[in-house]
Write a protein that holds these residues in place. Structure first.
Motif, PDB file in Angstrom:
ATOM      1  N   ALA A  82       1.075  -1.057   0.293  1.00  0.00           N
ATOM      2  CA  ALA A  82      -0.206   0.159   0.020  1.00  0.00           C
ATOM      3  C   ALA A  82       0.947   1.449  -0.038  1.00  0.00           C
ATOM      4  CB  ALA A  82      -1.065  -0.020   0.964  1.00  0.00           C
ATOM      5  N   GLN A  83       0.570   2.024  -0.900  1.00  0.00           N
ATOM      6  CA  GLN A  83       0.958   3.008  -0.907  1.00  0.00           C
ATOM      7  C   GLN A  83       0.602   4.575  -0.407  1.00  0.00           C
ATOM      8  OE1 GLN A  83       0.889   1.685  -3.989  1.00  0.00           O
ATOM      9  NE2 GLN A  83       2.718   0.292  -3.545  1.00  0.00           N
ATOM     10  N   THR A  84       0.543   5.868   0.905  1.00  0.00           N
ATOM     11  CA  THR A  84      -0.225   6.824   0.541  1.00  0.00           C
ATOM     12  C   THR A  84       0.175   8.321   0.291  1.00  0.00           C
ATOM     13  OG1 THR A  84       0.174   6.564   2.734  1.00  0.00           O
ATOM     14  CG2 THR A  84      -1.937   5.185   2.246  1.00  0.00           C
ATOM     15  N   GLY A  85      -0.930   9.428   0.006  1.00  0.00           N
ATOM     16  CA  GLY A  85       0.052  10.652   0.059  1.00  0.00           C
ATOM     17  C   GLY A  85       1.025  10.646  -1.159  1.00  0.00           C
ATOM     18  N   GLY A  86       1.074  11.996  -1.419  1.00  0.00           N
ATOM     19  CA  GLY A  86       2.335  12.221  -2.576  1.00  0.00           C
ATOM     20  C   GLY A  86       3.729  12.084  -2.352  1.00  0.00           C
ATOM     21  N   GLY A  87       3.971  11.220  -1.180  1.00  0.00           N
ATOM     22  CA  GLY A  87       4.679  11.234  -1.304  1.00  0.00           C
ATOM     23  C   GLY A  87       4.806   9.219  -1.611  1.00  0.00           C
ATOM     24  N   PHE A  88       4.130   8.758  -2.379  1.00  0.00           N
ATOM     25  CA  PHE A  88       3.681   7.135  -1.533  1.00  0.00           C
ATOM     26  C   PHE A  88       4.546   6.388  -0.685  1.00  0.00           C
ATOM     27  CE2 PHE A  88       2.882   9.665  -5.777  1.00  0.00           C
ATOM     28  CZ  PHE A  88       2.463   8.648  -6.236  1.00  0.00           C
ATOM     29  N   GLU A  89       3.831   6.825   0.455  1.00  0.00           N
ATOM     30  CA  GLU A  89       4.733   6.296   1.412  1.00  0.00           C
ATOM     31  C   GLU A  89       4.429   4.869   1.841  1.00  0.00           C
ATOM     32  OE1 GLU A  89       3.697   7.753   5.351  1.00  0.00           O
ATOM     33  OE2 GLU A  89       4.194  10.476   4.825  1.00  0.00           O
ATOM     34  N   THR A  90       5.217   3.859   1.734  1.00  0.00           N
ATOM     35  CA  THR A  90       5.122   2.144   1.015  1.00  0.00           C
ATOM     36  C   THR A  90       4.928   1.626   2.721  1.00  0.00           C
ATOM     37  OG1 THR A  90       5.961   2.889  -0.620  1.00  0.00           O
ATOM     38  CG2 THR A  90       5.554   0.765  -0.096  1.00  0.00           C
ATOM     39  N   GLU A  91       3.874   1.145   2.510  1.00  0.00           N
ATOM     40  CA  GLU A  91       3.638  -0.451   3.549  1.00  0.00           C
ATOM     41  C   GLU A  91       4.128  -1.575   2.747  1.00  0.00           C
ATOM     42  OE1 GLU A  91       1.235   0.238   6.843  1.00  0.00           O
ATOM     43  OE2 GLU A  91       1.702   1.915   7.361  1.00  0.00           O
ATOM     44  N   ILE A  92       4.556  -2.830   3.174  1.00  0.00           N
ATOM     45  CA  ILE A  92       4.654  -4.043   2.624  1.00  0.00           C
ATOM     46  C   ILE A  92       3.874  -4.945   3.290  1.00  0.00           C
ATOM     47  CG2 ILE A  92       5.873  -5.635   1.657  1.00  0.00           C
ATOM     48  CD1 ILE A  92       7.592  -3.655   0.118  1.00  0.00           C
ATOM     49  N   ASN A  93       3.497  -5.626   3.331  1.00  0.00           N
ATOM     50  CA  ASN A  93       2.633  -6.912   4.131  1.00  0.00           C
ATOM     51  C   ASN A  93       3.154  -8.483   3.682  1.00  0.00           C
ATOM     52  OD1 ASN A  93       1.575  -8.313   6.311  1.00  0.00           O
ATOM     53  ND2 ASN A  93      -0.441  -8.586   5.405  1.00  0.00           N
ATOM     54  N   PHE A  94       3.672  -9.351   4.005  1.00  0.00           N
ATOM     55  CA  PHE A  94       4.129 -10.657   3.395  1.00  0.00           C
ATOM     56  C   PHE A  94       3.503 -11.743   4.215  1.00  0.00           C
ATOM     57  CE2 PHE A  94       8.300  -7.702   2.156  1.00  0.00           C
ATOM     58  CZ  PHE A  94       8.056  -8.016   0.861  1.00  0.00           C
ATOM     59  N   GLY A  95       3.536 -12.432   2.697  1.00  0.00           N
ATOM     60  CA  GLY A  95       2.854 -13.969   3.842  1.00  0.00           C
ATOM     61  C   GLY A  95       2.034 -14.895   3.138  1.00  0.00           C
ATOM     62  N   LEU A  96       1.138 -15.363   3.785  1.00  0.00           N
ATOM     63  CA  LEU A  96      -0.196 -17.385   2.689  1.00  0.00           C
ATOM     64  C   LEU A  96      -0.805 -17.072   3.047  1.00  0.00           C
ATOM     65  CD1 LEU A  96       2.186 -19.326   5.295  1.00  0.00           C
ATOM     66  CD2 LEU A  96       3.462 -18.859   2.924  1.00  0.00           C
ATOM     67  N   PHE A  97      -1.124 -18.066   1.250  1.00  0.00           N
ATOM     68  CA  PHE A  97      -2.730 -17.348   1.290  1.00  0.00           C
ATOM     69  C   PHE A  97      -3.723 -18.589   0.586  1.00  0.00           C
ATOM     70  CE2 PHE A  97      -1.364 -17.465  -2.939  1.00  0.00           C
ATOM     71  CZ  PHE A  97      -2.020 -17.307  -3.371  1.00  0.00           C
TER      72      PHE A  97
END
Length: 204
Positions: A184-199
């Motif tokens: 996910a990226q938010t705002g004009g600065g493209f602040e990024t969060e990454i969530n790794f896992g299994l499905f």
């Protein structure tokens, strides 16, 4: 609280229908249930919906989200679309185009649209894309891959974007499992969060 109850009830109602895809995902930061539903009413009308219910481990909060639209075909694989994106943060109606194409191993659904944020009181542009690629490995298994890309822009700057990535295998009963990532990226600065896992998932 009413938004949570409404969105959850919509997601549960999808789970009672046929011809849907459901995935459970466990990541290092949050867990998620994803549901995708698409129905052709006749040769021209189609209803599409994609909903998630995520749980953040740190905040212990549920975050429901629903993207849905009604599409009318105007040409080969092309249509006009009207819908609404619902979340616990905003209600965002939209109008735009719909493009869909499907084969035995590949499918794409693409929805570019003009949007209006009822929370921010401003117009913008949105894009939702769903890609699936499932080539045959052998008589028992298919390779399974899925990508969902969603972006929202005001006419001034980027608001938010997300990418759901899944890689794994699918058996003859349409059960899927493998690895994935939610970005996910938010705002004009493209602040990024990454969530790794299994499905693990299932197509009905």
């Amino acid at each position: 609280m009413k938004k949570y109850v409404f969105l959850l009830s919509v997601l549960v109602s999808f789970a009672g229908k046929s011809q849907i895809s459901v995935q459970a995902y466990g990541g290092n930061k949050e867990a998620e249930i994803l549901g995708i539903y698409s129905k052709d009413f006749n040769t021209q009308w189609n209803y599409f919906a994609s909903g998630t219910l995520s749980y953040d481990y740190d905040t212990r909060k549920l975050a429901p989200e629903l993207y849905q639209n009604l599409n009318y075909g105007i040409g080969r694989n092309l249509g006009i679309s009207a819908g609404v994106h619902l979340s616990d943060k905003d209600v965002m109606p939209s109008v735009g185009l719909a493009y869909a194409k499907e084969s035995d191993v590949f499918s794409i659904s693409l929805f570019p649209a003009f949007t209006y944020s009822t929370d921010g009181k401003e117009f913008g542009l949105g894009l939702y894309t769903l890609l699936e690629y499932t080539p045959k490995i052998n008589e028992r298994l298919n390779f399974y891959s899925m990508l969902i890309v969603e972006s929202d822009f005001s006419f001034k700057e980027h608001q938010s974007s997300s990418q759901i990535i899944r890689l794994g295998v699918e058996n003859r009963k349409k059960m899927q499992f493998g690895i994935g990532s939610n970005i996910a990226q938010t705002g004009g600065g493209f602040e990024t969060e990454i969530n790794f896992g299994l499905f693990i998932g299932k197509k009905f």
